[in-house]
Design a protein around this motif. Structure first.
Motif, mmCIF file in Angstrom:
data_model
loop_
_atom_site.group_PDB
_atom_site.id
_atom_site.type_symbol
_atom_site.label_atom_id
_atom_site.label_comp_id
_atom_site.label_asym_id
_atom_site.label_seq_id
_atom_site.Cartn_x
_atom_site.Cartn_y
_atom_site.Cartn_z
ATOM 1 N N PHE A 180 0.824 -1.205 0.000
ATOM 2 C CA PHE A 180 0.000 0.000 0.000
ATOM 3 C C PHE A 180 0.861 1.259 0.000
ATOM 4 O O PHE A 180 0.522 2.246 -0.662
ATOM 5 C CB PHE A 180 -0.961 0.003 1.190
ATOM 6 C CG PHE A 180 -2.043 1.037 1.073
ATOM 7 C CD1 PHE A 180 -2.981 0.966 0.053
ATOM 8 C CD2 PHE A 180 -2.129 2.085 1.976
ATOM 9 C CE1 PHE A 180 -3.987 1.925 -0.073
ATOM 10 C CE2 PHE A 180 -3.132 3.047 1.853
ATOM 11 C CZ PHE A 180 -4.061 2.967 0.828
ATOM 12 N N SER A 181 1.976 1.256 0.726
ATOM 13 C CA SER A 181 2.859 2.425 0.699
ATOM 14 C C SER A 181 3.432 2.618 -0.702
ATOM 15 O O SER A 181 3.552 3.750 -1.182
ATOM 16 C CB SER A 181 3.987 2.293 1.728
ATOM 17 O OG SER A 181 4.818 1.191 1.434
ATOM 18 N N ARG A 182 3.738 1.527 -1.374
ATOM 19 C CA ARG A 182 4.235 1.621 -2.754
ATOM 20 C C ARG A 182 3.140 2.168 -3.672
ATOM 21 O O ARG A 182 3.405 2.997 -4.546
ATOM 22 C CB ARG A 182 4.707 0.242 -3.208
ATOM 23 C CG ARG A 182 5.451 0.221 -4.520
ATOM 24 C CD ARG A 182 6.317 -1.027 -4.672
ATOM 25 N NE ARG A 182 5.554 -2.249 -4.466
ATOM 26 C CZ ARG A 182 5.778 -3.106 -3.474
ATOM 27 N NH1 ARG A 182 6.739 -2.889 -2.593
ATOM 28 N NH2 ARG A 182 5.057 -4.206 -3.354
ATOM 29 N N TYR A 183 1.919 1.731 -3.475
ATOM 30 C CA TYR A 183 0.802 2.207 -4.282
ATOM 31 C C TYR A 183 0.561 3.704 -4.073
ATOM 32 O O TYR A 183 0.394 4.457 -5.038
ATOM 33 C CB TYR A 183 -0.467 1.418 -3.935
ATOM 34 C CG TYR A 183 -1.705 1.927 -4.635
ATOM 35 C CD1 TYR A 183 -1.998 1.539 -5.933
ATOM 36 C CD2 TYR A 183 -2.569 2.816 -4.002
ATOM 37 C CE1 TYR A 183 -3.121 2.028 -6.594
ATOM 38 C CE2 TYR A 183 -3.692 3.307 -4.647
ATOM 39 C CZ TYR A 183 -3.961 2.911 -5.938
ATOM 40 O OH TYR A 183 -5.070 3.410 -6.585
ATOM 41 N N VAL A 184 0.557 4.142 -2.818
ATOM 42 C CA VAL A 184 0.304 5.552 -2.509
ATOM 43 C C VAL A 184 1.482 6.422 -2.907
ATOM 44 O O VAL A 184 1.315 7.562 -3.342
ATOM 45 C CB VAL A 184 -0.025 5.712 -1.012
ATOM 46 C CG1 VAL A 184 -0.079 7.186 -0.608
ATOM 47 C CG2 VAL A 184 -1.355 5.039 -0.688
ATOM 48 N N GLY A 185 2.688 5.878 -2.748
ATOM 49 C CA GLY A 185 3.891 6.634 -3.083
ATOM 50 C C GLY A 185 4.562 7.242 -1.873
ATOM 51 O O GLY A 185 5.136 8.341 -1.959
ATOM 52 N N THR A 186 4.516 6.547 -0.740
ATOM 53 C CA THR A 186 5.162 7.014 0.485
ATOM 54 C C THR A 186 6.176 5.984 0.960
ATOM 55 O O THR A 186 6.136 4.818 0.564
ATOM 56 C CB THR A 186 4.136 7.262 1.603
ATOM 57 O OG1 THR A 186 3.377 6.071 1.849
ATOM 58 C CG2 THR A 186 3.194 8.403 1.224
ATOM 59 N N ALA A 187 7.043 6.430 1.845
ATOM 60 C CA ALA A 187 8.076 5.536 2.365
ATOM 61 C C ALA A 187 7.521 4.527 3.355
ATOM 62 O O ALA A 187 8.046 3.420 3.478
ATOM 63 C CB ALA A 187 9.183 6.364 3.028
ATOM 64 N N CYS A 188 6.457 4.903 4.079
ATOM 65 C CA CYS A 188 5.978 4.085 5.187
ATOM 66 C C CYS A 188 4.466 3.927 5.158
ATOM 67 O O CYS A 188 3.734 4.817 4.703
ATOM 68 C CB CYS A 188 6.355 4.713 6.539
ATOM 69 S SG CYS A 188 8.104 5.098 6.744
ATOM 70 N N CYS A 189 4.016 2.809 5.684
ATOM 71 C CA CYS A 189 2.605 2.564 5.941
ATOM 72 C C CYS A 189 2.510 1.782 7.240
ATOM 73 O O CYS A 189 3.286 0.848 7.465
ATOM 74 C CB CYS A 189 1.969 1.771 4.796
ATOM 75 S SG CYS A 189 0.266 1.237 5.112
ATOM 76 N N LEU A 195 -6.497 -4.907 -3.518
ATOM 77 C CA LEU A 195 -5.712 -3.738 -3.917
ATOM 78 C C LEU A 195 -5.382 -3.710 -5.411
ATOM 79 O O LEU A 195 -5.488 -2.645 -6.044
ATOM 80 C CB LEU A 195 -4.434 -3.650 -3.073
ATOM 81 C CG LEU A 195 -3.466 -2.508 -3.406
ATOM 82 C CD1 LEU A 195 -4.152 -1.149 -3.257
ATOM 83 C CD2 LEU A 195 -2.223 -2.572 -2.495
ATOM 84 N N PRO A 196 -4.993 -4.827 -6.033
ATOM 85 C CA PRO A 196 -4.663 -4.751 -7.468
ATOM 86 C C PRO A 196 -5.834 -4.333 -8.354
ATOM 87 O O PRO A 196 -5.614 -3.901 -9.490
ATOM 88 C CB PRO A 196 -4.216 -6.189 -7.791
ATOM 89 C CG PRO A 196 -3.752 -6.749 -6.486
ATOM 90 C CD PRO A 196 -4.667 -6.151 -5.458
ATOM 91 N N ALA A 197 -7.059 -4.455 -7.858
ATOM 92 C CA ALA A 197 -8.233 -4.079 -8.650
ATOM 93 C C ALA A 197 -8.689 -2.654 -8.388
ATOM 94 O O ALA A 197 -9.652 -2.181 -9.019
ATOM 95 C CB ALA A 197 -9.382 -5.042 -8.354
ATOM 96 N N LEU A 198 -8.033 -1.935 -7.486
ATOM 97 C CA LEU A 198 -8.514 -0.621 -7.070
ATOM 98 C C LEU A 198 -8.572 0.372 -8.223
ATOM 99 O O LEU A 198 -9.589 1.067 -8.412
ATOM 100 C CB LEU A 198 -7.645 -0.075 -5.939
ATOM 101 C CG LEU A 198 -7.974 1.335 -5.444
ATOM 102 C CD1 LEU A 198 -9.419 1.443 -4.990
ATOM 103 C CD2 LEU A 198 -7.024 1.740 -4.318
#
Length: 367
Positions: free
Chosen positions: A45-54, A246-249
């Motif tokens: 999810f952090s990779r999807y959003v584009g942040t370092a942390c989740c 998540l992959p279908a979002l």
């Protein structure tokens, strides 16, 4: 024709086989709280959003609360420091401020139901510590302007992205703009779990560590508690379900926008105001919010035609009984939105025929 407001059974039926496998994997793993599924989802999810942390949490309210509690500790905010919050949103946004020992300062919203930047600036005082914009209904707040305001006045920015999974502005996703962001994965969200779940995204690794500690009884190491915390962790079963979905979002969001396009192109009624001037790309449409001064009459008419609707939300925050001390305040745009908003059916499993029926039925609403 019957068109439910939201058919969650149909939404999740598309993933039934994969969800069953994910559930069996968790069952047979023997590890049910903060195991490999949670860790994997946080990374994905952090990779999807584009942040370092989740950091996974038990729900969206906890995600917001833990962010503010962690910032309060990290930034040495005093008890009662002020956080500017839109007056028109779900109560969890303001409630999190109170739970963190801070003070919500309500601000009117703009025509897109999001925090009015100019009005927010007029509310900044020496006691203000943060801005808390909400990407309501899936439409992002004016983050460039809010960040500019925060820089000028030395404030933190916390995004309430609970309704905006996958929304973008200037090529950046909701949850990657502020100092931290909170997500809810309540089942009806664009990315919904099969129960309560939430998460925090941030680029601040120290803040993420503090949030994780606070959500784990205030402990980094088991049985060694540095501060008083809470029990708020994303469990393995919900994490596994979210990893399936998540992959279908993005595909689901495009389908929501396609439904919004049908509404925008087909609804023609002088008493009905479309959101975002009919721009179907302006939101990921967790909600499709029309406005009408004849809401009660229209909702009853649609119900008789088999079309489900809801109101998001019938009272602005400063009119809620829980915020009785704010009742003397007036926020005209928030109050008008609360009086006129009506949510039409919206989901990735809604068919073109159902959307056409909704639009045609609306157009026949008697003047």
């Amino acid at each position: 024709m019957n068109v439910p407001f939201l058919d969650l059974k149909a939404v999740n039926a598309r993933f039934a086989s994969a969800l069953a496998v994910a559930g069996r994997d968790v069952l047979h793993s023997g590890w049910y709280i903060y195991g490999t599924q949670c860790q994997a989802f946080e990374q994905e999810f952090s990779r999807y959003v584009g942040t370092a942390c989740c950091v996974g949490t038990a729900n969206g309210l906890d995600a917001l609360t833990l962010i503010l509690q962690a910032m309060k500790l990290k930034e040495c905010w005093s008890d009662g420091a002020e956080v500017i919050v839109p007056a028109f949103t779900f109560i969890a946004t303001a409630e999190a401020v109170n739970r963190a020992g801070l003070t919500p300062v309500f601000c009117d919203v703009d025509e897109n139901f999001t925090l009015d930047v100019r009005k927010a600036e007029s509310l900044v005082t020496p006691h203000t510590c943060a801005l808390l914009p909400v990407h309501l209904y899936g439409h992002m707040a004016d983050m460039p302007a809010l960040l500019a305001l925060a820089r000028r006045r030395g404030l933190k920015v916390v995004e309430d992205a609970a309704q905006a999974h996958g929304a973008t502005l200037d090529g950046r996703k909701a949850g990657s703009w502020g100092d931290a962001a909170a997500f809810s994965f309540y089942p009806g969200k664009n990315l919904g779990a099969l129960g309560d779940a939430g998460a925090v995204t941030t680029d601040d690794e120290a803040l993420a560590g503090l949030i994780r500690m606070l959500g784990n009884y205030g402990a980094r190491k088991k049985y060694y508690h540095e501060v008083l915390g809470a029990n708020s962790r994303l469990d393995e079963l919900q994490a596994a379900c979210l990893r399936v979905k998540l992959p279908a979002l993005d595909r689901d969001n495009r389908r929501r926008q396609a439904i919004a396009r049908i509404y925008a192109e087909s609804i023609r009624h002088p008493d009905i105001r479309l959101p975002y001037a009919g721009d179907a790309d302006a939101s990921v449409f967790h909600i499709y919010p029309i406005r009408t001064p004849r809401r009660a009459e229209l909702q009853s008419y649609l119900s008789r035609a088999g079309i489900g609707t809801l109101i998001h939300y019938p009272l602005p925050l400063h009119r809620q009984a829980a915020y009785a001390s704010y009742h003397a305040l007036s926020f005209p745009h928030a109050e008008q939105a609360a009086a006129e908003e009506l949510s039409l059916p919206m989901s990735p499993v809604l068919t073109d025929e159902e959307a056409d029926y909704v639009a045609t039925t609306l157009n026949h609403f008697s003047l």
